[in-house]
Design a protein around this motif. Sequence first.
Motif, PDB file in Angstrom:
ATOM      1  N   GLU A   1      40.366  42.930  31.751  1.00 34.58           N
ATOM      2  CA  GLU A   1      40.752  42.080  32.879  1.00 34.58           C
ATOM      3  C   GLU A   1      40.074  40.726  32.743  1.00 34.58           C
ATOM      4  OE1 GLU A   1      39.730  42.033  37.542  1.00 34.58           O
ATOM      5  OE2 GLU A   1      40.712  43.871  36.851  1.00 34.58           O
ATOM      6  N   MET A   2      40.861  39.666  32.921  1.00 36.19           N
ATOM      7  CA  MET A   2      40.334  38.309  32.845  1.00 36.19           C
ATOM      8  C   MET A   2      40.782  37.519  34.065  1.00 36.19           C
ATOM      9  SD  MET A   2      41.173  37.760  28.860  1.00 36.19           S
ATOM     10  CE  MET A   2      42.314  39.122  28.853  1.00 36.19           C
ATOM     11  N   PRO A   3      39.951  36.577  34.523  1.00 36.51           N
ATOM     12  CA  PRO A   3      40.322  35.806  35.709  1.00 36.51           C
ATOM     13  C   PRO A   3      41.344  34.709  35.421  1.00 36.51           C
ATOM     14  CG  PRO A   3      38.114  35.205  34.973  1.00 36.51           C
ATOM     15  CD  PRO A   3      38.583  36.316  34.080  1.00 36.51           C
ATOM     16  N   VAL A   4      42.265  34.541  36.363  1.00 36.63           N
ATOM     17  CA  VAL A   4      43.141  33.375  36.383  1.00 36.63           C
ATOM     18  C   VAL A   4      42.449  32.378  37.300  1.00 36.63           C
ATOM     19  CG1 VAL A   4      45.398  32.459  37.073  1.00 36.63           C
ATOM     20  CG2 VAL A   4      45.233  34.729  36.007  1.00 36.63           C
ATOM     21  N   VAL A   5      42.121  31.204  36.771  1.00 38.77           N
ATOM     22  CA  VAL A   5      41.292  30.246  37.513  1.00 38.77           C
ATOM     23  C   VAL A   5      42.058  29.023  38.015  1.00 38.77           C
ATOM     24  CG1 VAL A   5      39.174  30.983  36.366  1.00 38.77           C
ATOM     25  CG2 VAL A   5      40.509  29.099  35.393  1.00 38.77           C
ATOM     26  N   GLY A   6      43.341  28.951  37.718  1.00 35.03           N
ATOM     27  CA  GLY A   6      44.112  27.808  38.184  1.00 35.03           C
ATOM     28  C   GLY A   6      45.510  27.815  37.614  1.00 35.03           C
ATOM     29  N   GLY A   7      46.236  26.764  37.932  1.00 32.35           N
ATOM     30  CA  GLY A   7      47.591  26.649  37.439  1.00 32.35           C
ATOM     31  C   GLY A   7      48.194  25.322  37.843  1.00 32.35           C
ATOM     32  N   SER A   8      49.434  25.115  37.434  1.00 28.97           N
ATOM     33  CA  SER A   8      50.151  23.892  37.779  1.00 28.97           C
ATOM     34  C   SER A   8      51.596  24.243  38.087  1.00 28.97           C
ATOM     35  CB  SER A   8      50.083  22.882  36.622  1.00 28.97           C
ATOM     36  OG  SER A   8      50.806  23.377  35.505  1.00 28.97           O
ATOM     37  N   GLY A   9      52.330  23.282  38.649  1.00 31.76           N
ATOM     38  CA  GLY A   9      53.727  23.522  39.001  1.00 31.76           C
ATOM     39  C   GLY A   9      53.826  24.602  40.064  1.00 31.76           C
ATOM     40  N   LEU A  10      54.668  25.610  39.839  1.00 29.02           N
ATOM     41  CA  LEU A  10      54.805  26.704  40.805  1.00 29.02           C
ATOM     42  C   LEU A  10      53.514  27.497  40.960  1.00 29.02           C
ATOM     43  CD1 LEU A  10      58.379  28.108  40.067  1.00 29.02           C
ATOM     44  CD2 LEU A  10      57.635  26.696  41.986  1.00 29.02           C
ATOM     45  N   PHE A  11      52.607  27.373  40.015  1.00 26.70           N
ATOM     46  CA  PHE A  11      51.331  28.091  40.079  1.00 26.70           C
ATOM     47  C   PHE A  11      50.174  27.188  40.515  1.00 26.70           C
ATOM     48  CE2 PHE A  11      53.660  30.544  36.751  1.00 26.70           C
ATOM     49  CZ  PHE A  11      53.846  31.692  37.502  1.00 26.70           C
ATOM     50  N   ARG A  12      50.486  26.098  41.196  1.00 27.45           N
ATOM     51  CA  ARG A  12      49.449  25.170  41.652  1.00 27.45           C
ATOM     52  C   ARG A  12      48.376  25.925  42.429  1.00 27.45           C
ATOM     53  NH1 ARG A  12      52.570  21.523  44.108  1.00 27.45           N
ATOM     54  NH2 ARG A  12      52.704  20.337  42.186  1.00 27.45           N
ATOM     55  N   MET A  13      47.121  25.681  42.064  1.00 26.56           N
ATOM     56  CA  MET A  13      45.944  26.275  42.704  1.00 26.56           C
ATOM     57  C   MET A  13      45.934  27.808  42.624  1.00 26.56           C
ATOM     58  SD  MET A  13      45.469  23.686  45.898  1.00 26.56           S
ATOM     59  CE  MET A  13      43.908  24.397  46.390  1.00 26.56           C
ATOM     60  N   ALA A  14      46.485  28.355  41.570  1.00 30.17           N
ATOM     61  CA  ALA A  14      46.552  29.814  41.406  1.00 30.17           C
ATOM     62  C   ALA A  14      45.163  30.415  41.229  1.00 30.17           C
ATOM     63  CB  ALA A  14      47.421  30.164  40.200  1.00 30.17           C
ATOM     64  N   ARG A  15      45.005  31.608  41.756  1.00 28.99           N
ATOM     65  CA  ARG A  15      43.812  32.436  41.556  1.00 28.99           C
ATOM     66  C   ARG A  15      44.308  33.858  41.373  1.00 28.99           C
ATOM     67  NH1 ARG A  15      42.208  28.204  40.946  1.00 28.99           N
ATOM     68  NH2 ARG A  15      40.580  27.061  41.996  1.00 28.99           N
ATOM     69  N   GLY A  16      43.625  34.596  40.532  1.00 25.11           N
ATOM     70  CA  GLY A  16      44.028  35.978  40.333  1.00 25.11           C
ATOM     71  C   GLY A  16      43.399  36.564  39.097  1.00 25.11           C
ATOM     72  N   TYR A  17      44.135  37.468  38.476  1.00 25.94           N
ATOM     73  CA  TYR A  17      43.621  38.127  37.282  1.00 25.94           C
ATOM     74  C   TYR A  17      44.761  38.524  36.360  1.00 25.94           C
ATOM     75  CZ  TYR A  17      44.852  42.449  39.741  1.00 25.94           C
ATOM     76  OH  TYR A  17      45.528  43.438  40.407  1.00 25.94           O
ATOM     77  N   ALA A  18      44.408  38.680  35.100  1.00 23.11           N
ATOM     78  CA  ALA A  18      45.348  39.122  34.068  1.00 23.11           C
ATOM     79  C   ALA A  18      44.803  40.396  33.448  1.00 23.11           C
ATOM     80  CB  ALA A  18      45.508  38.040  33.001  1.00 23.11           C
TER      81      ALA A  18
END
Length: 158
Positions: free
Chosen positions: A116-133
């Motif tokens: 498991e790895m952290p999702v620390v951000g994103g852009s476009g439709l994933f702007r300000m994304a937080r989560g995990y992969a």
Amino acid sequence: MEGLRWFSLKRRRCPTYIYFHDILSGRNATAVPVAGARNRTSATGFGDVVMIDDPLTEGPELSSKLVGRAQGLYASAGLQEASLLMAVNYVFMEGKYNGSSLSILGRNAVMQRVREMPVVGGSGLFRMARGYAVARTHWFDANTGDATVEYNVYVVHY
């Protein structure tokens, strides 16, 4: 408050599965070592750094539909255990997520069945994304280092 825009959070699992194809071998390699440790006695490759521009596909076969690229780097960060520091952007080039990206930054203990790895951000439709992969190795060639890894990504974004 004037000028302040309120957003509602939506919990989404997007996209359901992505397959990451790390290709170190052959003429069309998508992962290239760019730095190595001076001390070559480590069984884990500690200190090695690899830049990537790996295909992301819908299915486990490299010939399946290309949905994006995994662009960034990973570095061998474990002396006793094979673990990588992943700093990777998943750049989507297809469908609803075209032009959007997710940023993953974290530890990948590659010898574990599930990571498991952290999702620390994103852009476009994933702007300000937080989560995990959640990553699972689908296929690995010990001779070449080539691998296909299944990622299931869960994010909260605006």
